[in-house]
Design a protein around this motif. Structure first.
Motif, PDB file in Angstrom:
ATOM      1  N   ASP A  77       0.895  -1.342  -0.007  1.00 17.45           N
ATOM      2  CA  ASP A  77      -0.019  -0.166  -0.037  1.00 17.45           C
ATOM      3  C   ASP A  77       0.766   1.189   0.097  1.00 17.45           C
ATOM      4  N   VAL A  78       1.764   1.193  -1.008  1.00 19.10           N
ATOM      5  CA  VAL A  78       2.539   2.542  -1.095  1.00 19.10           C
ATOM      6  C   VAL A  78       2.287   2.966  -2.508  1.00 19.10           C
ATOM      7  N   GLN A  79       2.367   4.430  -2.472  1.00 22.38           N
ATOM      8  CA  GLN A  79       2.312   5.203  -3.714  1.00 22.38           C
ATOM      9  C   GLN A  79       3.534   5.776  -4.514  1.00 22.38           C
ATOM     10  N   PRO A  80       3.704   5.602  -5.577  1.00 19.50           N
ATOM     11  CA  PRO A  80       4.960   5.988  -6.286  1.00 19.50           C
ATOM     12  C   PRO A  80       4.975   7.480  -6.198  1.00 19.50           C
ATOM     13  N   ILE A  81       6.205   8.039  -6.545  1.00 19.67           N
ATOM     14  CA  ILE A  81       6.424   9.466  -6.295  1.00 19.67           C
ATOM     15  C   ILE A  81       6.100  10.066  -7.536  1.00 19.67           C
ATOM     16  N   ASP A  82       5.358  11.248  -7.296  1.00 17.11           N
ATOM     17  CA  ASP A  82       4.749  11.939  -8.456  1.00 17.11           C
ATOM     18  C   ASP A  82       5.918  12.943  -8.920  1.00 17.11           C
ATOM     19  N   ILE A  83       6.616  12.568 -10.105  1.00 10.85           N
ATOM     20  CA  ILE A  83       7.830  13.407 -10.281  1.00 10.85           C
ATOM     21  C   ILE A  83       7.175  14.861 -10.781  1.00 10.85           C
ATOM     22  N   ALA A  84       6.054  14.938 -11.600  1.00  7.00           N
ATOM     23  CA  ALA A  84       5.683  16.247 -11.903  1.00  7.00           C
ATOM     24  C   ALA A  84       5.207  17.286 -10.681  1.00  7.00           C
ATOM     25  N   ALA A  85       5.254  16.630  -9.608  1.00  9.28           N
ATOM     26  CA  ALA A  85       4.812  17.444  -8.402  1.00  9.28           C
ATOM     27  C   ALA A  85       6.157  17.904  -7.469  1.00  9.28           C
ATOM     28  N   LEU A  86       7.410  17.454  -8.023  1.00  5.87           N
ATOM     29  CA  LEU A  86       8.515  17.926  -7.296  1.00  5.87           C
ATOM     30  C   LEU A  86       8.748  19.279  -7.656  1.00  5.87           C
ATOM     31  N   SER A  87       9.167  20.241  -6.936  1.00  2.92           N
ATOM     32  CA  SER A  87       9.455  21.748  -7.417  1.00  2.92           C
ATOM     33  C   SER A  87      10.983  21.627  -7.655  1.00  2.92           C
ATOM     34  N   ILE A  88      11.465  20.861  -8.600  1.00  8.50           N
ATOM     35  CA  ILE A  88      12.964  21.122  -8.948  1.00  8.50           C
ATOM     36  C   ILE A  88      12.836  21.290 -10.547  1.00  8.50           C
ATOM     37  N   SER A  89      13.806  22.243 -10.758  1.00  8.29           N
ATOM     38  CA  SER A  89      13.804  22.617 -12.070  1.00  8.29           C
ATOM     39  C   SER A  89      14.717  21.583 -12.903  1.00  8.29           C
ATOM     40  N   MET A  90      14.477  21.518 -14.179  1.00  6.53           N
ATOM     41  CA  MET A  90      15.193  20.666 -15.196  1.00  6.53           C
ATOM     42  C   MET A  90      16.456  21.070 -15.183  1.00  6.53           C
ATOM     43  N   PRO A  91      17.150  22.412 -15.191  1.00  4.24           N
ATOM     44  CA  PRO A  91      18.520  22.683 -15.027  1.00  4.24           C
ATOM     45  C   PRO A  91      19.239  22.197 -14.036  1.00  4.24           C
ATOM     46  N   LEU A  93      18.351  19.487 -12.017  1.00  2.81           N
ATOM     47  CA  LEU A  93      18.499  18.003 -12.280  1.00  2.81           C
ATOM     48  C   LEU A  93      19.462  17.738 -13.085  1.00  2.81           C
ATOM     49  N   LEU A  94      19.685  18.184 -14.248  1.00  2.00           N
ATOM     50  CA  LEU A  94      20.873  17.982 -15.405  1.00  2.00           C
ATOM     51  C   LEU A  94      22.094  18.385 -14.537  1.00  2.00           C
ATOM     52  N   VAL A  95      22.233  19.377 -13.841  1.00  2.00           N
ATOM     53  CA  VAL A  95      23.574  19.685 -13.168  1.00  2.00           C
ATOM     54  C   VAL A  95      23.891  18.564 -12.337  1.00  2.00           C
ATOM     55  N   SER A  96      22.688  18.359 -11.401  1.00  2.00           N
ATOM     56  CA  SER A  96      22.937  17.143 -10.233  1.00  2.00           C
ATOM     57  C   SER A  96      23.314  16.022 -10.804  1.00  2.00           C
ATOM     58  N   GLY A  97      22.789  15.604 -12.209  1.00  3.35           N
ATOM     59  CA  GLY A  97      23.148  14.283 -12.683  1.00  3.35           C
ATOM     60  C   GLY A  97      24.513  14.346 -13.368  1.00  3.35           C
ATOM     61  N   LEU A  98      24.980  15.408 -13.780  1.00  3.69           N
ATOM     62  CA  LEU A  98      26.230  15.563 -14.214  1.00  3.69           C
ATOM     63  C   LEU A  98      27.477  15.467 -13.092  1.00  3.69           C
TER      64      LEU A  98
END
Length: 145
Positions: A77-91, A93-98
């Protein structure tokens, strides 16, 4: 109360089992960054015979997540994370991944290789690397939240 950590405990058990089986059956360490790197960029003639296992391993990671995602959500009875609801910008996320990729390259491995397999083999280098990963992760979480 106990149901909150059961999925994590079950997942950790499966990750550990997978790491042990890869070491026992194939003599390889289950460091995901090394496996992915070898699968994508290893072009040495001597690697041509042994490269298939990396693709099987990576495919197994993806397929097992897809196959087990819905049943485990229903059982625990767990719910997946709603990625769209996160307040992190795409730039960000990209810098974090790098930065994570750069850290893996500098540290000669990732959290799976050092944190699971390296500590399990009592490697001092892996203990230090894992402590650094965790410290930087905690500081990052404090700064951004």
């Amino acid at each position: 109360m106990f149901s909150s950590f059961v999925p994590a405990l079950f997942g950790g058990f499966l990750i550990g089992l997978g790491a042990i089986l890869l070491m026992v059956l194939n003599g390889r360490i289950a460091g995901i960054s090394g496996i992915l790197s070898a699968a994508l960029w290893s072009r040495k003639p001597s690697d041509a015979k042994g490269i298939a296992w990396q693709w099987y391993f990576l495919g197994g990671l993806l397929i097992s997540g897809l196959l087990m995602g819905a049943p485990l959500q229903a059982i625990f009875d767990v719910q997946p994370i709603d990625i769209a609801a996160l307040s992190i910008s795409m730039p960000i996320l990209l810098v974090s991944g790098l930065l994570v990729g750069l850290g893996c390259a500098i540290g000669s491995g990732c959290t799976s290789g050092h944190g699971i397999c390296g500590i399990g083999r009592l490697s001092p280098r892996s203990v230090v690397a894992t402590l650094v990963f965790m410290f930087v992760g905690v500081i990052t979480a404090i700064v951004f939240h």
